[in-house]
Motif scaffolding. Sequence first.
Motif, short mmCIF file in Angstrom:
data_model
loop_
_atom_site.label_atom_id
_atom_site.label_comp_id
_atom_site.label_asym_id
_atom_site.label_seq_id
_atom_site.Cartn_x
_atom_site.Cartn_y
_atom_site.Cartn_z
N THR A 1 0.82 -1.21 0.00
CA THR A 1 0.00 0.00 0.00
C THR A 1 0.86 1.26 0.00
O THR A 1 0.62 2.20 -0.77
N LEU A 2 1.87 1.28 0.84
CA LEU A 2 2.71 2.46 0.95
C LEU A 2 3.50 2.71 -0.33
O LEU A 2 3.65 3.86 -0.77
N ASP A 3 3.99 1.65 -0.95
CA ASP A 3 4.71 1.81 -2.21
C ASP A 3 3.77 2.25 -3.33
O ASP A 3 4.16 2.99 -4.24
N PHE A 4 2.53 1.80 -3.26
CA PHE A 4 1.49 2.23 -4.20
C PHE A 4 1.27 3.75 -4.07
O PHE A 4 1.16 4.47 -5.06
N PHE A 5 1.24 4.24 -2.82
CA PHE A 5 1.09 5.68 -2.58
C PHE A 5 2.26 6.45 -3.20
O PHE A 5 2.07 7.45 -3.88
N ILE A 6 3.48 5.98 -2.91
CA ILE A 6 4.67 6.67 -3.41
C ILE A 6 4.64 6.75 -4.94
O ILE A 6 4.91 7.79 -5.54
N ASP A 7 4.28 5.65 -5.57
CA ASP A 7 4.25 5.60 -7.04
C ASP A 7 3.27 6.62 -7.60
O ASP A 7 3.59 7.36 -8.54
N PHE A 8 2.07 6.69 -7.02
CA PHE A 8 1.07 7.60 -7.60
C PHE A 8 1.38 9.06 -7.29
O PHE A 8 1.21 9.93 -8.16
N TYR A 9 1.83 9.35 -6.08
CA TYR A 9 2.21 10.74 -5.77
C TYR A 9 3.37 11.19 -6.67
O TYR A 9 3.40 12.34 -7.11
N SER A 10 4.31 10.30 -6.95
CA SER A 10 5.43 10.65 -7.83
C SER A 10 4.94 10.92 -9.25
O SER A 10 5.35 11.89 -9.90
N THR A 11 4.07 10.04 -9.74
CA THR A 11 3.52 10.22 -11.09
C THR A 11 2.73 11.52 -11.18
O THR A 11 2.86 12.28 -12.16
#
Length: 788
Positions: A122-132
């Motif tokens: 979940t946390l890595d999913f957050f990082i990916d979308f905020y970065s995108t």
Amino acid sequence: MNRKEFIQLLFDKILILDGAYGTQLSASIKGINFPEEANIVSPETVLSLHKNYIDAGADIIKTNTFGLFHLFNTGKIDKNYALKLLKSGVEIGVKAAKEKSVFCFASFGPMSDSIFSYSAETLDFFIDFYSTATELALLQGVQGILFETFSDFLELKLAVYSVRKISNSIPVIAQFTLNSNGATIQGVDAKNCGAFLDTIDCDVAGLNCSTGPLDMALNFESFSEYISKPMSASPNAGLPELRNGEVYYPDIKKEFKKALSVFLKNGARIVGSCCGSNPDYTRAIKEEVNKFKGTYVKKNKKDFLVSPDFLVDFENKSFFPIGERLNLLGNKTFKENYLKNFENAIEIEVNRQITAGAKCLDFNVDLIARDDYLTAKRDIIALQNFAKPIISIDTLYLEVMNEVALYSACTPLYNSADLTEKRFNFIAELYKKFGGKIIVLLMSGKKVPKTFEERLKGLELVDMFVEEYEIDKRDIFVDPLALTLGTGVENYHYVEEIIEKSKYKTIVGLSNFSHGLPDRSRLNSFLLTNLIRRGLTASILDISDPNIASVIFNNEAIFEGKGFSLGEKNGLVFKGEFSKWGEYLIKGDIENLTREIISRLEKRDKATFLLEKGLIENMEKIGSYFEKGAIYLPQLLSSAETMKNAFETLKPYLEEELAGENKNKNMDNARILLFTVQNDVHDIGKNIVLTVLKSFGFSVFDGGIDKSPDEIIEEINSTNARVVGLSALMTTSLPYMRETVKKIKESLPEVKVIVGGAVVTKRFAEEIGADGYGKNAFDAVNLVRNLL
């Protein structure tokens, strides 16, 4: 404008941030499912609203993109559609800003529901979308990123980190939201929130949303106490009312003017408004700011460590104990339990140390993580699902240090740097990124100093590194290297002398002194007493050892002026025959609670008696503590989940006792359905009510979020529900709640309807014809009891 220039501008000028978009757009555009759809459905309306805010005096406009992050995370929209709406929203905002020569910041909201169990995925999913999202926003020309309405430390930390992965120059504003009691929905104090924002890599620390300007003003001074950065404040326009079927916000511009003086005097350099406001509020804020005669005085950074659960202020000169037992290399019992079930082992050890009084835990899983550093990431995330202490990252491996630093919801201790360039440089970079404090061993590489003179030379090298890497000397802990007394008592005297000579904080691993010696507990406590009196700042030790705990307590009582009155911990008191059960519930200790239940059942106690006196009465006590603000949602949810599990143990005995009785039939047939109404995707409140009702033995089911009146009625018919609960967090969903209640009463008059949610009031519930209003989950329990 880069972040350095933006901060300088804030030193020179107070900037006005615009106001609400969701409430304005939802009221003016029919047929959109959520405000961000206006970016495509009616971009000219969004552009016009931007321009109206600018004409009213806004220096910064935010894009109409706040809700996209939660909508995507909850599956309401897919990634492509979310990014399409984001791109359109940013293009509109940038266009308006360029025409009027103001700033445009991309508005990023939280992806979670503010309370969630962490997982690495979940946390890595957050990082990916905020970065995108950051990359996309920067390509469209935004001049800054605004994180607003956050409640969770780790989510906000990772969101800011995601931006810094893409750009280290873009200005970032980061804002928490608090309730009227001055805490987040998780119960984190305003002071902790402010301190945390001061350590992460944002440029402005602020508050937004909440319940209104005067409530925010009451908490702003506490919030600002540990902040040295420029601050922001954007409160709601109070709470909404419903008039003639329409959402209405009362005019509280006078309250805004009163609150503004508090914000500005305490260091706010960006002020604006949030839900329910409009350009008239921006105009009023601008007028008030123009009258303000004060000048900005930059505050000095304070000396502290912070997590959601704890704030340690080193300016108070208190001794700082660090729990040592969360260590696979040094705790045989922990290691054995960990290898059987790592989560259970971590939970037991964390609870034991926190209960003993630890605010900081030394975390060492090198035995496993040396072969797979991602194991450390998994474990630190699991730890924070049980408690959120300050973390001392104890590892030999730099990859492990990096993972744990990134995924810790705190300002950590880096344990440790030595006096080699490579390791010190790596840890110094983590310190610059995530804040915290560095433990420095007085040794180079693997060479342990044997003499006092070698340790003094080590201190000189610390001076050199601190200057070279521009580290605040208050953020350095020097470890003089405690060695076993079995090799000679002179090592202990060397430590004493370094403590007295060091201009830095000092720390020792206490149990190292007694390694291999008899009666270690008493020896350790004797040595600790002496070292504290000589000025030792901190020690990694077994805080659950009664002798060590006694030293710490007596030191605080006598030398730190805290006195000998123990009092009731946290003010929580459980009395009577089942007082222990209350403690088990509040701690989430299902293991001991289940053992107690089985023991009482074996003694022929009735299950109904145990449910009523042991579980329900204690749970009601916990509910009263929640209502008073003595505990917060995490403890409430944990208690409710523990009671639900305990109820499962009792259930077969209850069924046997109640067989054929009306009481049992009533419970089994009293099907309750809970929904979040149309145009609202928030489910945290609904889920809390669901969990608590289940814990009291009710047959309750989750009907889902964003449900139309017709969908809700269809579900009622298919399940023969007797009670329906409706929840709303968004003001824009209140008309749908009204319509839903009306349709249920018309087609299913025998069904009882209860309502609740952050924007719902008792008056509104009565106005729309609901059978009851619940301010919180325990109100819902009492309502259902009365209605059935």
